[in-house]
Design an enzyme around this catalytic site. Sequence first.
Site, PDB file in Angstrom:
ATOM      1  CB  CYS A 168      45.613  47.869  37.549  1.00 50.26           C
ATOM      2  SG  CYS A 168      45.086  46.215  38.076  1.00 50.26           S
TER       3      CYS A 168
ATOM      4  CE  LYS B 195      42.863  48.831  40.943  1.00 57.74           C
ATOM      5  NZ  LYS B 195      43.597  48.655  42.209  1.00 57.74           N
TER       6      LYS B 195
ATOM      7  CG  ASP C 189      43.068  45.730  54.723  1.00 56.16           C
ATOM      8  OD1 ASP C 189      44.177  45.195  54.788  1.00 56.16           O
ATOM      9  OD2 ASP C 189      42.598  46.444  55.628  1.00 56.16           O
ATOM     10  CG  ASP C 190      45.055  44.035  48.855  1.00 57.60           C
ATOM     11  OD1 ASP C 190      45.250  44.689  47.821  1.00 57.60           O
ATOM     12  OD2 ASP C 190      45.845  44.021  49.811  1.00 57.60           O
TER      13      ASP C 190
ATOM     14  CG  ASP D  94      40.926  43.704  40.376  1.00 52.23           C
ATOM     15  OD1 ASP D  94      40.827  44.347  39.315  1.00 52.23           O
ATOM     16  OD2 ASP D  94      41.683  44.024  41.303  1.00 52.23           O
TER      17      ASP D  94
ATOM     18  CG  ASP E 269      42.457  41.946  45.290  1.00 44.66           C
ATOM     19  OD1 ASP E 269      43.550  42.529  45.239  1.00 44.66           O
ATOM     20  OD2 ASP E 269      41.446  42.348  44.677  1.00 44.66           O
TER      21      ASP E 269
ATOM     22  N   GLY F 167      29.673  32.522  36.191  1.00 45.05           N
ATOM     23  CA  GLY F 167      29.927  33.953  36.303  1.00 45.05           C
ATOM     24  C   GLY F 167      28.806  34.760  35.688  1.00 45.05           C
TER      25      GLY F 167
ATOM     26  CB  SER G 219      28.721  37.571  30.097  1.00 49.76           C
ATOM     27  OG  SER G 219      27.517  36.912  29.724  1.00 49.76           O
TER      28      SER G 219
ATOM     29  CG  ASP H 232      47.418  43.139  45.367  1.00 46.97           C
ATOM     30  OD1 ASP H 232      46.872  44.109  45.937  1.00 46.97           O
ATOM     31  OD2 ASP H 232      46.819  42.404  44.561  1.00 46.97           O
TER      32      ASP H 232
END
Length: 329
Positions: free
Chosen positions: A18, A21, A50-51, A68, A91, A139, A141, A224
């Site tokens: 992180c 970022k 917010d998350d 994320d 999150d 997902g 890629s 978080d």
Amino acid sequence: MTTASALRLTQFAHGGGCACKIPPGELEDMVRDLVGEGSESLLVGLDAGDDAAAVRIEGDIAVLATADFFTPVVDDAYDWGRIAAANALSDVYAMGGRPVVAVNLLGWPRDTLPVELAREVLRGGLDIGREAGCPVAGGHSIDDPEPKYGMAVTGVADARRLLRNDAARAGQPISLTKPLGVGVLNNRHKATGEVFEHAIASMAALNAAASRAALDAGIEAATDVTGFGLLGHLYKMARASGVTAVVDAAAVPYLEGARESLAAGFVPGGSRRNLDWVRPSLSASVDDDELVLLADAQTSGGLLLAGEVPGAPVIGEFVPRGDAVLVVR
């Protein structure tokens, strides 16, 4: 010939976890004109930082949506997958929800890193999904110059019991459910190759139990602690809630080796940017080394709560808004 086990993933990325970022000030400038977009069904959007986004779909059922991903924070591919997945799921937990399905997000330098390492990354994410009771189904890629991994996660929550960034109130204690310090330890790992198993364990630990404890305690405000550091995320919560956050620096827990790593100069650039961002709204009676640790860019950190839960140290309190949004003593 270099084997997959000898490759150091952190050396294939400019940043790590992180800490890579976009700086918080730049990010807020980027999305400022997007705040306020939505409909009556949108319960939580960009407005308070917010998350996850929250949308009411029927009665008191809210769907939570988040994504994320980041570059390698450790050299071990399987551990990186576990950490990235725990971070993405966090999150949903930070909003008081339960993850119900996740999909992978993978960027991979096909000509540089072997496919078997990518497989290990995905295996780590799958195992964390199993631990969370959250199916990981497919997902997306892409071929990418730097390795990147994370998840898009969908969760559900009680629309009446959402944990929000703007719900902290004066008089409430501030609790933290994981120790700080993974930023400086990960930076040291990237530079030296030293492995810090306790930091890996902390990052791979789910925030599920902390989220349930917060709901059981009637807590309404939470977030978080990730790339913007404790001070950055606390600043966003206090600002959105119209209160001042007072931090007792001596009460904040740190992982073993964090202070030594700071003293040796292993500080992520993101940590210093976090401190620079909050400094105009900060009143502090501690030195800059202490502030850098409090602003240290975390990866898959704990929950920051406006209230108390068993086992989580109280590190300060919210008070009526004063001249500063953050006070560190």
